[in-house]
Design an enzyme around this catalytic site. Structure first.
Site, PDB file in Angstrom:
ATOM      1  CD  GLU A 290      28.855  33.964  39.096  1.00 44.36           C
ATOM      2  OE1 GLU A 290      29.854  34.149  38.910  1.00 44.36           O
ATOM      3  OE2 GLU A 290      28.406  33.915  40.357  1.00 44.36           O
ATOM      4  CG  HIS A 311      32.773  64.251  30.320  1.00 41.95           C
ATOM      5  ND1 HIS A 311      32.725  65.712  29.760  1.00 41.95           N
ATOM      6  CD2 HIS A 311      31.867  64.307  31.312  1.00 41.95           C
ATOM      7  CE1 HIS A 311      32.246  66.450  30.541  1.00 41.95           C
ATOM      8  NE2 HIS A 311      31.655  65.684  31.500  1.00 41.95           N
ATOM      9  CE  LYS A 425      35.383  28.964  40.318  1.00 44.63           C
ATOM     10  NZ  LYS A 425      34.723  28.853  41.443  1.00 44.63           N
TER      11      LYS A 425
HETATM   12  O1  PA5 Z   1      29.037  33.318  42.767  1.00 41.47           O
HETATM   13  C1  PA5 Z   1      29.672  32.504  42.725  1.00 41.47           C
HETATM   14  O2  PA5 Z   1      29.382  31.365  43.002  1.00 41.47           O
HETATM   15  C2  PA5 Z   1      31.155  32.868  42.282  1.00 41.47           C
HETATM   16  O3  PA5 Z   1      31.332  34.054  42.005  1.00 41.47           O
HETATM   17  C3  PA5 Z   1      32.374  32.372  43.410  1.00 41.47           C
HETATM   18  O4  PA5 Z   1      31.863  33.388  44.737  1.00 41.47           O
HETATM   19  C4  PA5 Z   1      33.336  32.747  42.996  1.00 41.47           C
HETATM   20  O5  PA5 Z   1      33.995  31.684  42.066  1.00 41.47           O
HETATM   21  C5  PA5 Z   1      34.510  32.147  44.228  1.00 41.47           C
HETATM   22  O6  PA5 Z   1      34.157  30.881  44.830  1.00 41.47           O
HETATM   23  P1  PA5 Z   1      34.734  30.275  45.941  1.00 41.47           P
HETATM   24  O7  PA5 Z   1      33.982  30.982  47.141  1.00 41.47           O
HETATM   25  O8  PA5 Z   1      34.325  28.635  46.048  1.00 41.47           O
HETATM   26  O9  PA5 Z   1      36.323  30.340  46.031  1.00 41.47           O
END
Ligand code: PA5
Length: 456
Positions: A290, A311, A425
């Protein structure tokens, strides 16, 4: 001060030259200044840098009190969260609790921590609700934005079950919300219902939040020593606060992964030899994927569990396209002393191993694989971890966070945003008919319609 985690690039030496690294060093030093002075892009999300030193002591005490109360009150705590609001806690609990009992104590003396809200499987949720019916449970809902669909859907069901079982007031005393200090639907809901809350610092993004209440509260409930986790992170903070890459293992690692990327390696494989590390590598995948996968750039972070995957993927790794390098998590000391018994008959032919510990065989598998893959043209980096403990979990988390920030900046991207996740999203909101997404919904439905016709 504990032993440090050692970074060993020797098995990758044939694949780069010292001068290539040296050429990148001035840039590393410049980025180091940027991180610590908070002047780079995305710098309003650098709250994690000092977190091991500056964490809120009062909140830590509140976390420990709440965990002690839950230990008396509940057999199970369900944690609803996804991505950065999920993987860190799961990584710690899977790494540090026994394989075959739910809590951290030898006999499951702590509540079982179960995760939900990290996908949209109705079957999982239905079975979880059924499992909880005759259990004493409490809930921890975690969402920074407070609007994430997966988490909110799971929480609605779990809250309803808690309210049916304990009444509205009783349920409220068993629900803990971890969210933004001020913003979002979850904050409003928590205030209205009177849930105890823990705060995600505003300047700490989801995937960098494991050392905040997001990770620490579920870990404390599972019986993990969160002070030791923070102590390990504090030690890593010191070790990784040096600008000079030769003295900073996190920066050496960041440098090498960027060098390999420049040389055409597209994938980094995080390798573990202990199943308990599986979720740690999941957390690592999110951190790097990310942070770096944007603007058409970035190494693809993947993970393998050896020897199992030798394996299945072993053939490809040895002999397929040379598009990856490996980073091996080598755990030096194991908790097990299990040794192979001798047998008179020796029908399985294993007597040559009699008396040798299983973890010694695992260590030999690591060495043999490392050399084979090196021979197969794969650069191998090794991280030597003294043992799997709360202290080294904290150390590793901070090590990789610092390396990731450096690596993302070296790549030339903002390591702290995630525009691509937002895109998914919003499509989901549009398809589900959420108000405010009408225009997007129309566009998507037309495209889906075209796909449907194309297939006919
Ligand atoms: O790293 C990130 O920003 C995402 O993985 C969020 O943690 C994830 O989408 C969850 O978001 P939130 O904490 O707003 O529910």
């Amino acid at each position: 001060m504990g032993e440090r985690i050692m970074f060993d690039p020797r098995a990758a030496l044939p694949f780069f030259r010292e001068e290539e690294l040296a050429a990148l060093e001035p840039r590393v030093k410049q980025i180091h200044q940027q991180i610590h002075a908070r002047t780079g892009v995305g710098s309003d999300f650098l709250g994690w840098v000092d977190l091991p030193l500056t964490y809120n002591r009062e909140e830590l005490a509140a976390i420990k009190n709440a965990a002690a109360q839950i230990k008396e009150q509940a057999e199970v705590m369900v944690v609803a969260g996804i991505g950065g609001s999920y993987l860190g806690a799961r990584a710690a609990i899977e790494m540090l609790t026994p394989y075959f009992c739910s809590g951290a104590g030898e006999t499951g003396a702590y509540p079982q921590v179960i995760f939900a809200g990290h996908h949209l499987s109705g079957t999982y949720l239905q079975e979880l609700l059924h499992y909880l019916e005759d259990k004493e449970f409490c809930l921890n809902v975690i969402s920074k934005s407070g609007t994430t669909t997966e988490t909110a859907v799971a929480f609605r069901f779990l809250r309803k079950l808690a309210e049916e079982k304990y009444g509205k007031k009783g349920a409220a005393s068993r629900i803990y919300a971890t969210t933004d200090r001020q913003k979002g639907a979850l904050r409003r809901m928590a205030e209205e219902a009177g849930y105890q809350t823990f705060t995600i610092p505003e300047d700490v993004g989801g995937r960098y939040s494991v050392l905040s209440p997001v990770g620490l509260f579920p870990m404390a409930v599972a019986g993990l020593d969160i002070e030791q986790i923070l102590a390990g992170a504090g030690e890593a903070y010191q070790a990784c606060s040096v600008a000079e890459p030769a003295l900073n293992a996190a920066y050496q690692y960041a440098l090498l992964r960027n060098l390999f990327y420049q040389k055409g390696k597209l994938v980094e494989l995080m390798v573990s030899y202990e199943p308990a590390l599986h979720y740690f590598t999941e957390w690592w995948k999110q951190l790097f994927g990310e942070s770096e996968g944007k603007e058409g750039k970035g190494l693809f972070p993947a993970a393998v569990n050896f020897t199992s995957d030798l394996h299945s993927l072993g053939q490809y790794l040895q002999d397929g396209r040379r598009i990856f390098f490996e980073t091996v998590l080598q755990v030096l000391r194991s908790k097990s002393t299990l040794a192979l018994p001798a047998e008179e008959e020796n029908l399985d032919g294993l007597n040559y191993l009699a008396g040798r510990q299983v973890d010694e065989l695992n260590a030999q598998a690591l060495q043999g694989t490392l050399l084979a893959h090196q021979d197969g043209g794969v650069p191998v980096l090794v991280l030597r971890i003294p043992e799997l403990s709360a202290y080294y979990f904290g150390y590793l988390v901070y090590f990789f966070e610092k390396a990731c920030a450096m690596s993302g900046y070296l790549l030339g991207v903002n390591p702290f945003n995630q525009p691509g996740v937002e895109e998914y999203k919003q499509n989901l909101f549009a398809l589900l008919g959420k108000a405010g997404y009408e225009e997007r919904r129309q566009r998507i439905l037309t495209r889906l319609d075209n796909l449907e016709h194309h297939h006919k």
